[in-house]
Design a protein around this motif. Structure first.
Motif, short mmCIF file in Angstrom:
data_model
loop_
_atom_site.label_atom_id
_atom_site.label_comp_id
_atom_site.label_asym_id
_atom_site.label_seq_id
_atom_site.Cartn_x
_atom_site.Cartn_y
_atom_site.Cartn_z
N LEU A 221 0.83 -1.20 0.00
CA LEU A 221 0.00 0.00 0.00
C LEU A 221 0.86 1.26 0.00
O LEU A 221 0.51 2.26 -0.64
N SER A 222 1.99 1.21 0.71
CA SER A 222 2.90 2.34 0.70
C SER A 222 3.46 2.57 -0.69
O SER A 222 3.60 3.72 -1.16
N GLY A 223 3.78 1.48 -1.40
CA GLY A 223 4.25 1.60 -2.77
C GLY A 223 3.19 2.16 -3.70
O GLY A 223 3.49 2.99 -4.57
N LEU A 224 1.94 1.74 -3.50
CA LEU A 224 0.84 2.28 -4.31
C LEU A 224 0.72 3.79 -4.13
O LEU A 224 0.56 4.54 -5.10
N LYS A 225 0.82 4.22 -2.89
CA LYS A 225 0.69 5.65 -2.59
C LYS A 225 1.82 6.44 -3.23
O LYS A 225 1.60 7.47 -3.88
N ASP A 226 3.05 5.96 -3.07
CA ASP A 226 4.20 6.68 -3.62
C ASP A 226 4.25 6.61 -5.13
O ASP A 226 4.90 7.45 -5.78
N GLY A 227 3.59 5.62 -5.73
CA GLY A 227 3.62 5.47 -7.17
C GLY A 227 2.58 6.28 -7.91
O GLY A 227 2.66 6.40 -9.15
N MET A 228 1.62 6.87 -7.21
CA MET A 228 0.57 7.63 -7.89
C MET A 228 1.11 8.81 -8.70
O MET A 228 0.71 9.01 -9.85
N PRO A 229 2.01 9.64 -8.14
CA PRO A 229 2.55 10.73 -8.96
C PRO A 229 3.29 10.23 -10.20
O PRO A 229 3.23 10.86 -11.27
N ILE A 230 3.98 9.09 -10.06
CA ILE A 230 4.66 8.51 -11.22
C ILE A 230 3.65 8.10 -12.27
O ILE A 230 3.85 8.30 -13.47
N CYS A 231 2.54 7.52 -11.82
CA CYS A 231 1.48 7.08 -12.74
C CYS A 231 0.96 8.24 -13.57
O CYS A 231 0.82 8.12 -14.79
N PHE A 232 0.68 9.37 -12.93
CA PHE A 232 0.15 10.52 -13.65
C PHE A 232 1.16 11.07 -14.66
O PHE A 232 0.80 11.46 -15.77
N ASP B 241 13.58 5.00 -14.39
CA ASP B 241 14.28 6.09 -13.71
C ASP B 241 13.52 6.55 -12.47
O ASP B 241 14.10 6.75 -11.40
N GLU B 242 12.20 6.74 -12.63
CA GLU B 242 11.40 7.28 -11.54
C GLU B 242 11.21 6.26 -10.42
O GLU B 242 11.31 6.60 -9.24
N ILE B 243 10.95 5.02 -10.78
CA ILE B 243 10.76 3.98 -9.76
C ILE B 243 12.08 3.74 -9.01
O ILE B 243 12.08 3.52 -7.80
N PHE B 244 13.19 3.79 -9.72
CA PHE B 244 14.48 3.65 -9.06
C PHE B 244 14.70 4.78 -8.06
O PHE B 244 15.15 4.54 -6.93
N ALA B 245 14.40 6.01 -8.47
CA ALA B 245 14.63 7.16 -7.59
C ALA B 245 13.83 7.05 -6.30
O ALA B 245 14.32 7.37 -5.21
N VAL B 246 12.59 6.57 -6.42
CA VAL B 246 11.75 6.43 -5.22
C VAL B 246 12.22 5.24 -4.39
O VAL B 246 12.29 5.31 -3.16
N SER B 247 12.58 4.14 -5.04
CA SER B 247 12.97 2.92 -4.33
C SER B 247 14.27 3.09 -3.58
O SER B 247 14.43 2.62 -2.45
N VAL B 248 15.22 3.78 -4.18
CA VAL B 248 16.55 3.90 -3.58
C VAL B 248 16.53 4.78 -2.33
O VAL B 248 17.46 4.75 -1.52
N TYR C 293 7.03 -3.44 -1.61
CA TYR C 293 6.98 -1.99 -1.84
C TYR C 293 7.18 -1.71 -3.33
O TYR C 293 6.47 -0.90 -3.93
N SER C 294 8.16 -2.41 -3.93
CA SER C 294 8.41 -2.24 -5.36
C SER C 294 7.20 -2.69 -6.18
O SER C 294 6.85 -2.06 -7.18
N TYR C 295 6.55 -3.78 -5.76
CA TYR C 295 5.37 -4.25 -6.47
C TYR C 295 4.24 -3.23 -6.41
O TYR C 295 3.47 -3.08 -7.36
N GLY C 296 4.15 -2.51 -5.29
CA GLY C 296 3.15 -1.46 -5.18
C GLY C 296 3.41 -0.34 -6.17
O GLY C 296 2.49 0.17 -6.82
N LEU C 297 4.69 0.06 -6.28
CA LEU C 297 5.05 1.08 -7.26
C LEU C 297 4.72 0.62 -8.67
O LEU C 297 4.13 1.37 -9.47
N ILE C 298 5.11 -0.61 -8.98
CA ILE C 298 4.90 -1.14 -10.33
C ILE C 298 3.42 -1.28 -10.64
O ILE C 298 2.96 -0.99 -11.76
N ALA C 299 2.62 -1.70 -9.64
CA ALA C 299 1.21 -1.98 -9.86
C ALA C 299 0.41 -0.74 -10.23
O ALA C 299 -0.64 -0.85 -10.88
N VAL C 300 0.89 0.43 -9.84
CA VAL C 300 0.16 1.65 -10.19
C VAL C 300 0.85 2.44 -11.30
O VAL C 300 0.18 3.08 -12.11
#
Length: 238
Positions: free
Chosen positions: A8-19, A111-118, A128-135
């Protein structure tokens, strides 16, 4: 934290990347439709590659009818940075993390997912990475699909206007680091200069667009590294 909380934390952090992905991939979809790709073909291309610069370069190579070897080699050079990102991010993973999870994280390495993950604390949870990827990735694919669909029905004037998003993306990527790092500025200007030479000087007319990208990228990066090498103290930190 539990797996669900990490996800869920990954989903939240991934929303700006999604847009952000949606806007850029919409422009990609329009260009994909412009060279004759269907909505399905453009969507599969985005789902399997997930790389903006590589995909835009691929469209030009596909449109020119170049060979698969040229296409593959161009993608290797353009996306070589993901090898470095993966090596850096692997240092934040638990040594006991199974290969399957590592491959899952690698699929969404952008690039963006790496920046957030690192920026996360060690060890990095794969969920957490799956949450980022899923959104983030669905936003990239959906934008491509809608852009390709729009590209088949919108007037040429509107499609040309929406295509400006591509140049805006590259300006946003290149200008900030170029104003702070002389090496990045040298690489950007050098690549632009070489690209103009390969395009407008008649003796280079036989060089295909794919190999022109490879030549410009490798030559500009080499010259920038030679003229403005990384200081020894920064090399040790890296």
């Amino acid at each position: 934290m539990t797996r669900k909380q990490y996800f869920l934390s990954g989903l939240k952090d991934g929303m700006p990347i999604c847009f952000g992905y949606f806007a850029v991939s919409f422009a990609f979809g329009i260009q994909a439709a412009g060279i004759g790709l269907s909505v399905f073909e453009a969507s599969v291309l985005s789902a399997l590659n997930v790389t903006s610069a590589g995909q835009f370069a691929a469209l030009a190579i596909i449109a020119s009818g170049a060979s698969l070897i040229e296409l593959a080699f161009t993608q290797l050079i353009i996306n070589l940075r993901y090898f470095l990102m993966s090596c850096a991010l692997s240092q934040k993973l638990s040594p006991s993390l199974p290969l399957g999870h590592r491959l899952g994280i690698a699929y969404g390495m952008t690039d963006e997912i790496f920046a957030v993950s690192v920026s996360q604390r060690e060890p990095l949870s794969p969920f957490y990475s799956y949450g980022l990827i899923a959104v983030a990735i669905p936003g990239w694919v959906l934008g491509t699909a809608l852009g390709a669909a729009a590209g088949n029905i919108l007037p040429e004037a509107i499609k040309a206007a929406l295509g400006i998003a591509l140049y805006g993306m590259f300006i946003a990527v290149v200008v900030p680091p170029a104003t702070q790092d002389r090496g990045a500025l040298i690489a950007a200007l050098g690549a632009a200069f070489l690209s103009c030479c390969l395009t407008y000087i008649p003796v280079f007319a036989g060089i295909s667009q794919g190999f022109a990208v490879v030549i410009c990228a490798c030559a500009a990066a080499s010259v920038a590294a030679w003229l403005h090498p990384l200081p020894e103290d920064e090399e040790e930190k890296a």
